[in-house]
Design a protein around this motif. Structure first.
Motif, short mmCIF file in Angstrom:
data_model
loop_
_atom_site.label_atom_id
_atom_site.label_comp_id
_atom_site.label_asym_id
_atom_site.label_seq_id
_atom_site.Cartn_x
_atom_site.Cartn_y
_atom_site.Cartn_z
N GLU A 75 0.78 -1.24 0.00
CA GLU A 75 0.00 0.00 0.00
C GLU A 75 0.81 1.28 0.00
OE1 GLU A 75 -2.77 -0.41 3.22
OE2 GLU A 75 -3.51 -2.29 2.41
N GLY A 76 2.08 1.25 0.28
CA GLY A 76 2.89 2.45 0.28
C GLY A 76 3.92 2.42 1.40
N PHE A 120 9.48 12.41 1.37
CA PHE A 120 8.17 12.68 0.77
C PHE A 120 7.20 13.33 1.75
CE2 PHE A 120 9.48 9.09 -2.11
CZ PHE A 120 9.61 9.87 -3.23
N CYS A 122 5.82 12.17 4.34
CA CYS A 122 4.73 11.27 4.70
C CYS A 122 4.59 11.25 6.22
CB CYS A 122 5.01 9.86 4.22
SG CYS A 122 5.18 9.70 2.44
N ASP A 167 7.51 0.78 -7.20
CA ASP A 167 6.85 2.04 -7.48
C ASP A 167 6.10 2.55 -6.24
OD1 ASP A 167 5.15 -0.20 -7.82
OD2 ASP A 167 3.73 0.99 -8.99
N GLN A 168 5.83 1.69 -5.27
CA GLN A 168 5.17 2.11 -4.03
C GLN A 168 6.10 2.94 -3.14
OE1 GLN A 168 1.91 1.85 -3.52
NE2 GLN A 168 1.93 0.95 -5.57
N LYS A 170 7.20 5.64 -3.92
CA LYS A 170 6.91 7.05 -4.21
C LYS A 170 5.62 7.52 -3.56
CE LYS A 170 9.18 7.20 -8.70
NZ LYS A 170 9.00 7.44 -10.12
N THR A 171 4.90 6.60 -2.91
CA THR A 171 3.61 6.96 -2.32
C THR A 171 3.63 6.72 -0.82
OG1 THR A 171 2.69 4.77 -2.65
CG2 THR A 171 2.36 6.36 -4.42
N CYS A 172 2.92 7.58 -0.12
CA CYS A 172 2.82 7.42 1.34
C CYS A 172 1.94 6.25 1.66
CB CYS A 172 2.29 8.68 1.97
SG CYS A 172 3.43 10.08 1.81
#
Length: 172
Positions: A75-76, A120, A122, A167-168, A170-172
């Motif tokens: 999920e991040g 990021f 987060c 690629d996760q 890059k996401t919180c």
């Protein structure tokens, strides 16, 4: 051995570079995460190849050890941090020979992911109440080989999934 030393040195350099406040290049971080995860997977395979558990074995409480379903993506960063923290807690509590290097790899991986969380901006995952896990580990300390084998197997699958889902990062 030389490859291990170079990976360890690059991980240490990565951690040191994060302390200067300089933003990390995500592609470099992804590469470091991938290398460290692959190295840890190899170490887990070597450590667990001598202990094969029966698929008929029933052990209650194992649901407390994170298991990443194959059909669900990671999920991040917060999810990655949370799972790594739980695995770290489990591995730290076990008395299995050869676990110290895997433990060190997880610490390095946590440092890299933590630096990304900060890069990021987060929200850091809130420390969860792991009292159930603590109680389970204390109650079943006599079964450290079995619990260790399950935890290492699930950690190996988690790291494999992390490699596939870089690629996760890059996401919180």
């Amino acid at each position: 051995m030389i490859r291990f030393i170079s990976i360890l040195c690059s991980s240490i350099l990565m951690l040191l570079s994060t302390s200067t406040g300089k933003p990390l290049a995500v592609d470099i971080v992804k590469n470091n995460v991938k290398l460290l995860a692959q190295t840890t997977i190899v170490r887990i395979e070597k450590l667990t190849e001598e202990f094969h558990m029966s698929p008929n074995m029933v052990f209650s409480g194992l649901e407390l050890i994170p298991e990443t379903p194959l059909d669900r993506p990671i999920e991040g960063l917060a999810s990655i941090m949370e799972n790594l923290n739980i695995f770290q807690m489990i591995l730290f509590s076990l008395e299995v020979d050869g676990m110290s290097q895997i433990h060190a790899d997880l610490v390095s991986l946590q440092g890299i992911i933590h630096s990304l969380v900060l890069t990021f901006n987060c929200a850091l995952p809130k420390p969860g109440s792991e009292s159930h896990l603590d109680a389970f580990l204390k109650t079943n300390s006599a079964f450290h080989v079995t619990i260790g084998n399950v935890a290492l197997n699930r950690l190996q699958r988690f790291l494999s999934k992390l490699i596939l889902n870089l690629d996760q990062l890059k996401t919180c």
